[in-house]
Design a protein around this motif. Sequence first.
Motif, PDB file in Angstrom:
ATOM      1  N   HIS A 251     -12.071   4.394 -12.625  1.00 57.92           N
ATOM      2  CA  HIS A 251     -10.708   4.178 -12.123  1.00 57.92           C
ATOM      3  C   HIS A 251     -10.331   5.187 -11.043  1.00 57.92           C
ATOM      4  O   HIS A 251      -9.563   4.877 -10.133  1.00 57.92           O
ATOM      5  CB  HIS A 251      -9.705   4.241 -13.276  1.00 57.92           C
ATOM      6  N   SER A 252     -10.877   6.395 -11.147  1.00 57.86           N
ATOM      7  CA  SER A 252     -10.513   7.436 -10.175  1.00 57.86           C
ATOM      8  C   SER A 252     -10.978   7.096  -8.765  1.00 57.86           C
ATOM      9  O   SER A 252     -10.543   7.710  -7.799  1.00 57.86           O
ATOM     10  CB  SER A 252     -11.103   8.780 -10.612  1.00 57.86           C
ATOM     11  N   ASP A 253     -11.864   6.120  -8.618  1.00 63.02           N
ATOM     12  CA  ASP A 253     -12.308   5.688  -7.285  1.00 63.02           C
ATOM     13  C   ASP A 253     -11.362   4.628  -6.702  1.00 63.02           C
ATOM     14  O   ASP A 253     -11.512   4.243  -5.543  1.00 63.02           O
ATOM     15  CB  ASP A 253     -13.715   5.064  -7.354  1.00 63.02           C
ATOM     16  N   GLN A 254     -10.438   4.145  -7.520  1.00 62.03           N
ATOM     17  CA  GLN A 254      -9.613   3.001  -7.086  1.00 62.03           C
ATOM     18  C   GLN A 254      -8.568   3.400  -6.046  1.00 62.03           C
ATOM     19  O   GLN A 254      -7.835   4.370  -6.205  1.00 62.03           O
ATOM     20  CB  GLN A 254      -8.901   2.392  -8.287  1.00 62.03           C
ATOM     21  N   ILE A 255      -8.525   2.604  -5.004  1.00 63.08           N
ATOM     22  CA  ILE A 255      -7.573   2.840  -3.919  1.00 63.08           C
ATOM     23  C   ILE A 255      -6.541   1.719  -3.941  1.00 63.08           C
ATOM     24  O   ILE A 255      -6.907   0.546  -4.047  1.00 63.08           O
ATOM     25  CB  ILE A 255      -8.327   2.880  -2.566  1.00 63.08           C
ATOM     26  N   GLY A 256      -5.276   2.084  -3.855  1.00 67.26           N
ATOM     27  CA  GLY A 256      -4.254   1.042  -3.821  1.00 67.26           C
ATOM     28  C   GLY A 256      -3.005   1.432  -4.582  1.00 67.26           C
ATOM     29  O   GLY A 256      -2.837   2.581  -4.985  1.00 67.26           O
ATOM     30  N   GLN A 257      -2.179   0.426  -4.788  1.00 66.34           N
ATOM     31  CA  GLN A 257      -0.865   0.630  -5.407  1.00 66.34           C
ATOM     32  C   GLN A 257      -0.966   1.349  -6.744  1.00 66.34           C
ATOM     33  O   GLN A 257      -0.170   2.226  -7.052  1.00 66.34           O
ATOM     34  CB  GLN A 257      -0.213  -0.743  -5.612  1.00 66.34           C
ATOM     35  N   THR A 258      -1.939   0.984  -7.549  1.00 64.17           N
ATOM     36  CA  THR A 258      -2.100   1.615  -8.863  1.00 64.17           C
ATOM     37  C   THR A 258      -3.312   2.551  -8.869  1.00 64.17           C
ATOM     38  O   THR A 258      -3.839   2.879  -9.913  1.00 64.17           O
ATOM     39  CB  THR A 258      -2.233   0.541  -9.962  1.00 64.17           C
ATOM     40  N   GLY A 259      -3.730   2.950  -7.680  1.00 66.20           N
ATOM     41  CA  GLY A 259      -4.839   3.893  -7.555  1.00 66.20           C
ATOM     42  C   GLY A 259      -4.464   5.016  -6.615  1.00 66.20           C
ATOM     43  O   GLY A 259      -3.325   5.485  -6.617  1.00 66.20           O
ATOM     44  N   ARG A 260      -5.401   5.414  -5.786  1.00 64.68           N
ATOM     45  CA  ARG A 260      -5.197   6.547  -4.879  1.00 64.68           C
ATOM     46  C   ARG A 260      -4.621   6.084  -3.545  1.00 64.68           C
ATOM     47  O   ARG A 260      -4.896   4.983  -3.080  1.00 64.68           O
ATOM     48  CB  ARG A 260      -6.546   7.251  -4.622  1.00 64.68           C
ATOM     49  N   ASN A 261      -3.838   6.960  -2.926  1.00 61.45           N
ATOM     50  CA  ASN A 261      -3.373   6.749  -1.551  1.00 61.45           C
ATOM     51  C   ASN A 261      -4.258   7.581  -0.640  1.00 61.45           C
ATOM     52  O   ASN A 261      -4.366   8.785  -0.839  1.00 61.45           O
ATOM     53  CB  ASN A 261      -1.922   7.233  -1.382  1.00 61.45           C
ATOM     54  N   VAL A 262      -4.847   6.954   0.342  1.00 62.84           N
ATOM     55  CA  VAL A 262      -5.748   7.692   1.233  1.00 62.84           C
ATOM     56  C   VAL A 262      -5.406   7.378   2.691  1.00 62.84           C
ATOM     57  O   VAL A 262      -4.860   6.328   2.993  1.00 62.84           O
ATOM     58  CB  VAL A 262      -7.229   7.322   0.950  1.00 62.84           C
ATOM     59  N   SER A 263      -5.696   8.311   3.568  1.00 54.51           N
ATOM     60  CA  SER A 263      -5.499   8.101   5.020  1.00 54.51           C
ATOM     61  C   SER A 263      -6.637   8.764   5.786  1.00 54.51           C
ATOM     62  O   SER A 263      -6.401   9.695   6.553  1.00 54.51           O
ATOM     63  CB  SER A 263      -4.189   8.731   5.498  1.00 54.51           C
ATOM     64  N   PRO A 264      -7.870   8.336   5.570  1.00 54.65           N
ATOM     65  CA  PRO A 264      -8.969   8.994   6.287  1.00 54.65           C
ATOM     66  C   PRO A 264      -8.952   8.642   7.776  1.00 54.65           C
ATOM     67  O   PRO A 264      -8.248   7.722   8.194  1.00 54.65           O
ATOM     68  CB  PRO A 264     -10.214   8.413   5.605  1.00 54.65           C
ATOM     69  N   ASN A 265      -9.780   9.335   8.532  1.00 53.27           N
ATOM     70  CA  ASN A 265      -9.928   8.982   9.951  1.00 53.27           C
ATOM     71  C   ASN A 265     -10.576   7.611  10.084  1.00 53.27           C
ATOM     72  O   ASN A 265     -10.260   6.848  10.984  1.00 53.27           O
ATOM     73  CB  ASN A 265     -10.798  10.015  10.674  1.00 53.27           C
ATOM     74  N   LEU A 266     -11.510   7.330   9.184  1.00 50.51           N
ATOM     75  CA  LEU A 266     -12.229   6.047   9.236  1.00 50.51           C
ATOM     76  C   LEU A 266     -12.311   5.458   7.830  1.00 50.51           C
ATOM     77  O   LEU A 266     -12.736   6.135   6.890  1.00 50.51           O
ATOM     78  CB  LEU A 266     -13.645   6.271   9.797  1.00 50.51           C
ATOM     79  N   TYR A 267     -11.892   4.203   7.698  1.00 55.39           N
ATOM     80  CA  TYR A 267     -11.963   3.491   6.413  1.00 55.39           C
ATOM     81  C   TYR A 267     -12.800   2.242   6.622  1.00 55.39           C
ATOM     82  O   TYR A 267     -12.459   1.390   7.441  1.00 55.39           O
ATOM     83  CB  TYR A 267     -10.546   3.102   5.972  1.00 55.39           C
ATOM     84  N   VAL A 268     -13.910   2.165   5.912  1.00 53.54           N
ATOM     85  CA  VAL A 268     -14.769   0.981   6.034  1.00 53.54           C
ATOM     86  C   VAL A 268     -14.582   0.144   4.763  1.00 53.54           C
ATOM     87  O   VAL A 268     -14.888   0.590   3.655  1.00 53.54           O
ATOM     88  CB  VAL A 268     -16.257   1.380   6.197  1.00 53.54           C
ATOM     89  N   ALA A 269     -14.021  -1.061   4.922  1.00 54.69           N
ATOM     90  CA  ALA A 269     -13.741  -1.948   3.789  1.00 54.69           C
ATOM     91  C   ALA A 269     -14.877  -2.963   3.688  1.00 54.69           C
ATOM     92  O   ALA A 269     -15.070  -3.778   4.585  1.00 54.69           O
ATOM     93  CB  ALA A 269     -12.405  -2.656   4.006  1.00 54.69           C
ATOM     94  N   VAL A 270     -15.606  -2.894   2.580  1.00 53.04           N
ATOM     95  CA  VAL A 270     -16.837  -3.686   2.433  1.00 53.04           C
ATOM     96  C   VAL A 270     -16.631  -4.765   1.364  1.00 53.04           C
ATOM     97  O   VAL A 270     -16.479  -4.454   0.187  1.00 53.04           O
ATOM     98  CB  VAL A 270     -18.003  -2.755   2.015  1.00 53.04           C
TER      99      VAL A 270
END
Length: 329
Positions: A251-270
């Motif tokens: 769960h700690s890897d989860q990004i989103g509303q019920t997960g983590r907020n992130v703002s990296p320089n580059l986000y690759v969505a696979v």
Amino acid sequence: MANVLVFAEVRGGDLRKVALEAVTAGRALAELSGGGSVHALLAGDAGIAAKASSLAQYGADTVLVLEHAGFAQYNPEALAATVAQQLGTGTYGYALFSATAQGRDLSPRVAAKLGVGLAADLTGFTVEGSTVLGQHFNMNGKVIATLALSGSPALLSVRPAAFQPAEAPRALATTSITSAADPLSSRVKVVELKQGNTGKLDLNDAPVIVAGGRGLKAPENFKLCEDLADAFGNAAVGATRAVTDEGWRPHSDQIGQTGRNVSPNLYVAVGISGAIQHLAGMRTSKTIVAINKDKDAPIFKIADYGIVGDVFEIMPALTAAVKAAKAQG
Ligand SMILES: Cc1cc2nc3c(=O)[nH]c(=O)nc-3n(C[C@H](O)[C@H](O)[C@H](O)COP(=O)(O)OP(=O)(O)OC[C@H]3O[C@@H](n4cnc5c(N)ncnc54)[C@H](O)[C@@H]3O)c2cc1C
């Protein structure tokens, strides 16, 4: 002119990148409010004072150093008492925290102790007179609310990576302070820290995130994300909720509303569709690259670069290309 107290977050005896971001944000706040001083509060086990020079390098005029074995781990009660006591001296117009798990726990404790307002998880701010106007994402990022915060001290927390650390060197000046409460008799104790993120870098510290979705089909196929992250060398691997619900990633890897907020320089969505709840946690990323076989997938609406194709073909080619580019320097 108002001084700013910045809480500099420490983990494992080291400063986190968010601490430097917070000092940078604190500097901006001090300039916007007429040029006050920035004081950074650095708490940790014996020896933490050695980290003060980094905070001065990024613009802290004074580093308030609190060394005690009781701060080897995050100590919410003693820290809240100490930060509140510092703010109670009347020296500060603002206090600034990182909107991380630690900052989200600490800042409301301090606000409650002082009976003052807190504008949380800001992605930017301006100052008009004695009022801070902060930008805060609402409704999963569909709405950017402007929060007006007046009163003193005004408490703010800033979203990780919303401010890039910027060097603004100051001569190192440190002041030792003591805890306002016995750190060894706190009722809340951190008894264990589990390394949640399966990658080497924490999601909030990584300049590059390779995030995988259900399009990867099976947990073992996350190797494609790990290989690309390794090729970048400074990347962490994240996931969607569909993936963490399946138990493919923690769960700690989860990004989103019920997960983590992130703002990296580059986000690759696979292989990520781009559901609104996922976008809520990553849409402030500086550059977004999406790989999806469905050309109508919603992720392409916010992607800066889109690759319509099969992740099982694209990812090895992308990883090889990144390795080749790195080899050329
Ligand atoms: C209250 C609530 C909170 C939520 N919180 C979160 C949250 O914090 N984070 C989060 O992520 N979600 C969250 N969700 C879930 C969210 O609504 C979505 O269900 C989830 O994000 C979908 O994950 P996904 O993109 O991995 O899967 P899917 O939506 O199933 O998308 C998979 C994508 O992979 C593509 N694909 C399939 N095979 C391939 C291939 N071979 N090559 C290329 N592309 C391929 C498909 O075209 C599709 O677009 C929440 C939902 C609710 C109701």
